[in-house]
Design a protein around this motif. Structure first.
Motif, mmCIF file in Angstrom:
data_model
loop_
_atom_site.group_PDB
_atom_site.id
_atom_site.type_symbol
_atom_site.label_atom_id
_atom_site.label_comp_id
_atom_site.label_asym_id
_atom_site.label_seq_id
_atom_site.Cartn_x
_atom_site.Cartn_y
_atom_site.Cartn_z
ATOM 1 N N ALA A 168 24.828 39.221 34.668
ATOM 2 C CA ALA A 168 24.141 39.796 35.698
ATOM 3 C C ALA A 168 22.344 40.071 34.890
ATOM 4 O O ALA A 168 22.019 41.515 35.451
ATOM 5 C CB ALA A 168 24.533 40.897 35.978
ATOM 6 N N TRP A 179 43.287 51.008 41.569
ATOM 7 C CA TRP A 179 43.623 49.138 41.845
ATOM 8 C C TRP A 179 45.165 48.362 41.205
ATOM 9 O O TRP A 179 45.540 49.117 41.180
ATOM 10 C CB TRP A 179 42.710 47.823 40.508
ATOM 11 C CG TRP A 179 41.665 48.501 40.952
ATOM 12 C CD1 TRP A 179 40.305 48.838 41.946
ATOM 13 C CD2 TRP A 179 40.666 48.442 39.646
ATOM 14 N NE1 TRP A 179 38.972 48.852 41.298
ATOM 15 C CE2 TRP A 179 38.843 48.549 40.496
ATOM 16 C CE3 TRP A 179 40.332 47.876 38.051
ATOM 17 C CZ2 TRP A 179 37.874 48.819 39.604
ATOM 18 C CZ3 TRP A 179 39.004 47.677 37.699
ATOM 19 C CH2 TRP A 179 38.249 47.876 37.729
ATOM 20 N N ARG A 229 41.666 40.559 36.034
ATOM 21 C CA ARG A 229 41.115 40.894 37.229
ATOM 22 C C ARG A 229 39.312 41.103 36.434
ATOM 23 O O ARG A 229 39.178 42.103 36.702
ATOM 24 C CB ARG A 229 40.879 41.822 38.208
ATOM 25 C CG ARG A 229 42.526 41.038 38.817
ATOM 26 C CD ARG A 229 42.179 40.671 39.659
ATOM 27 N NE ARG A 229 40.835 40.636 41.287
ATOM 28 C CZ ARG A 229 41.612 41.014 42.057
ATOM 29 N NH1 ARG A 229 42.621 41.858 41.969
ATOM 30 N NH2 ARG A 229 40.223 41.250 42.714
ATOM 31 N N GLU A 238 36.644 40.671 37.285
ATOM 32 C CA GLU A 238 35.690 40.567 38.356
ATOM 33 C C GLU A 238 35.485 41.828 39.388
ATOM 34 O O GLU A 238 34.398 42.494 39.204
ATOM 35 C CB GLU A 238 35.590 39.165 39.144
ATOM 36 C CG GLU A 238 37.030 39.850 40.837
ATOM 37 C CD GLU A 238 37.870 39.766 40.301
ATOM 38 O OE1 GLU A 238 38.875 39.096 40.530
ATOM 39 O OE2 GLU A 238 38.109 38.825 38.784
ATOM 40 N N LEU A 239 36.312 42.639 38.730
ATOM 41 C CA LEU A 239 36.160 43.933 39.388
ATOM 42 C C LEU A 239 36.502 45.007 38.497
ATOM 43 O O LEU A 239 35.305 46.060 38.458
ATOM 44 C CB LEU A 239 37.657 44.776 39.909
ATOM 45 C CG LEU A 239 39.399 43.779 40.406
ATOM 46 C CD1 LEU A 239 40.572 44.223 40.513
ATOM 47 C CD2 LEU A 239 38.530 44.155 41.655
ATOM 48 N N VAL A 284 33.540 44.081 36.636
ATOM 49 C CA VAL A 284 32.333 43.859 36.691
ATOM 50 C C VAL A 284 31.694 44.697 37.531
ATOM 51 O O VAL A 284 30.476 45.302 37.499
ATOM 52 C CB VAL A 284 32.006 41.985 36.913
ATOM 53 C CG1 VAL A 284 30.571 41.841 37.645
ATOM 54 C CG2 VAL A 284 32.662 41.781 35.526
ATOM 55 N N GLU A 285 32.090 43.944 38.745
ATOM 56 C CA GLU A 285 31.578 45.223 40.142
ATOM 57 C C GLU A 285 31.203 46.572 39.869
ATOM 58 O O GLU A 285 30.675 47.318 40.250
ATOM 59 C CB GLU A 285 32.033 44.697 41.544
ATOM 60 C CG GLU A 285 32.461 43.251 41.590
ATOM 61 C CD GLU A 285 33.351 42.662 42.519
ATOM 62 O OE1 GLU A 285 34.376 43.430 42.811
ATOM 63 O OE2 GLU A 285 33.895 41.111 42.560
ATOM 64 N N LEU A 286 32.927 47.404 39.380
ATOM 65 C CA LEU A 286 32.626 48.912 39.546
ATOM 66 C C LEU A 286 31.482 48.888 38.468
ATOM 67 O O LEU A 286 30.654 49.856 38.426
ATOM 68 C CB LEU A 286 33.147 49.236 38.949
ATOM 69 C CG LEU A 286 34.189 50.688 38.494
ATOM 70 C CD1 LEU A 286 32.982 51.616 39.457
ATOM 71 C CD2 LEU A 286 35.134 50.892 37.893
ATOM 72 N N THR A 287 30.956 48.559 37.390
ATOM 73 C CA THR A 287 30.331 49.169 36.262
ATOM 74 C C THR A 287 28.475 48.764 36.923
ATOM 75 O O THR A 287 27.712 49.264 36.484
ATOM 76 C CB THR A 287 30.982 47.267 35.198
ATOM 77 O OG1 THR A 287 31.417 48.030 34.506
ATOM 78 C CG2 THR A 287 29.698 48.280 33.677
ATOM 79 N N LEU A 288 28.225 47.394 37.302
ATOM 80 C CA LEU A 288 27.410 47.228 37.880
ATOM 81 C C LEU A 288 27.125 48.016 39.700
ATOM 82 O O LEU A 288 25.392 48.533 39.082
ATOM 83 C CB LEU A 288 27.485 45.751 38.632
ATOM 84 C CG LEU A 288 27.003 44.250 37.426
ATOM 85 C CD1 LEU A 288 27.483 43.532 38.750
ATOM 86 C CD2 LEU A 288 25.956 44.547 36.822
ATOM 87 N N GLU A 289 27.686 48.736 39.979
ATOM 88 C CA GLU A 289 27.483 49.091 40.589
ATOM 89 C C GLU A 289 27.134 50.909 40.598
ATOM 90 O O GLU A 289 26.156 51.330 40.527
ATOM 91 C CB GLU A 289 28.436 49.385 41.968
ATOM 92 C CG GLU A 289 28.669 50.763 42.662
ATOM 93 C CD GLU A 289 30.183 50.570 43.352
ATOM 94 O OE1 GLU A 289 30.699 51.831 43.971
ATOM 95 O OE2 GLU A 289 31.442 49.845 43.706
ATOM 96 N N SER A 331 40.132 49.155 45.367
ATOM 97 C CA SER A 331 40.157 47.810 45.470
ATOM 98 C C SER A 331 40.336 47.338 47.002
ATOM 99 O O SER A 331 40.074 46.140 47.416
ATOM 100 C CB SER A 331 39.953 47.269 44.933
ATOM 101 O OG SER A 331 41.062 47.156 44.501
#
Length: 235
Positions: free
Chosen positions: A27, A194, A204, A206-207, A209-214, A225
């Protein structure tokens, strides 16, 4: 986009964050995963502080388990993320919370030099019970001996008192009591939960990754989640 620093816990290595690091780098995030095992909490914190200081912008810093004690002592983070992690207050250590489950205590073996290690036959059950067998085996193979004393270290500062923070409660954790996590989470700015075991970065990724990107994009949410809502907390 600022960078991310990922901080592992006791017995673990930087390589345990490989799946999360790969997702973040895909990303476009600059990711640093310092290796701890420097012999003391102070030395571990200094190693991570050096990584933070080398970045051009204040990063999101994620600490897992004992890594929460490490990130608590840092300066210069934009946001702290505690994943099934310790959030020590003044004078507190990770070991002093008494949060290890009976499963974890039973799996720890002491060596003659006071170092400790996790019994291989029990490691997956404690750390990776919700992981597919092959991925759990990969993670177990990475575990290493832990030098004595790190978990008894007391951070010199409590950065969560002045830095935005998010606590992730791992509701199926078999290593750190989820109820203790919920108590520690009250010290953080926001909380989510979670349905994972102790190591979501393995089962998981992806969880994470998604939180960090957010958070890197400035969206510190308070949603779990599973679609539920959690209440922001202020220390």
């Amino acid at each position: 986009m600022a960078g991310a620093v990922l901080v592992h816990g006791l017995y673990h290595r930087a390589e345990h964050f490989a799946l999360v690091a790969a997702g973040l780098r895909a990303a476009g995030v600059h990711v640093v995963v310092p290796e701890l095992h420097r012999g003391s909490l102070g030395a571990d914190t200094a190693a991570v502080q050096a990584a933070v200081d080398e970045l051009d912008e204040p990063p999101v810093v994620l600490g897992h388990s004992y890594g929460g004690s490490v990130v608590t002592g840092l300066q210069g983070a934009a946001h702290l993320v505690y994943v099934a992690a310790f959030v020590p207050d003044a004078g507190e250590s990770a070991a002093g919370t008494g949060g290890a489950t009976p499963r974890l205590r039973n799996a720890i073996v002491s060596a003659p030099d006071d170092s400790t290690f996790i019994r291989r036959d029990l490691a997956a059950d404690v750390f990776y019970a919700d992981c597919p067998e092959d991925r759990a085996a990969w993670a177990v193979d990475l575990l290493r001996v832990q030098a004595p004393g790190c978990g008894r270290g007391v951070p010199e500062r409590q950065s969560w008192k002045h830095t935005p923070s998010t606590y992730v409660v791992c509701a199926q954790d078999r290593a750190i009591e989820p109820e203790l996590q919920r108590v520690l989470a009250r010290r953080c700015t926001s909380v989510r939960e979670w349905p994972t075991g102790h190591s979501p970065f393995v089962v998981r990724p992806e969880l994470v990754v998604e939180l960090t990107l957010e958070l890197l994009r400035g969206g510190a949410t308070t949603y779990r989640s599973d679609g539920g809502h959690s209440t922001p907390h202020r220390p």
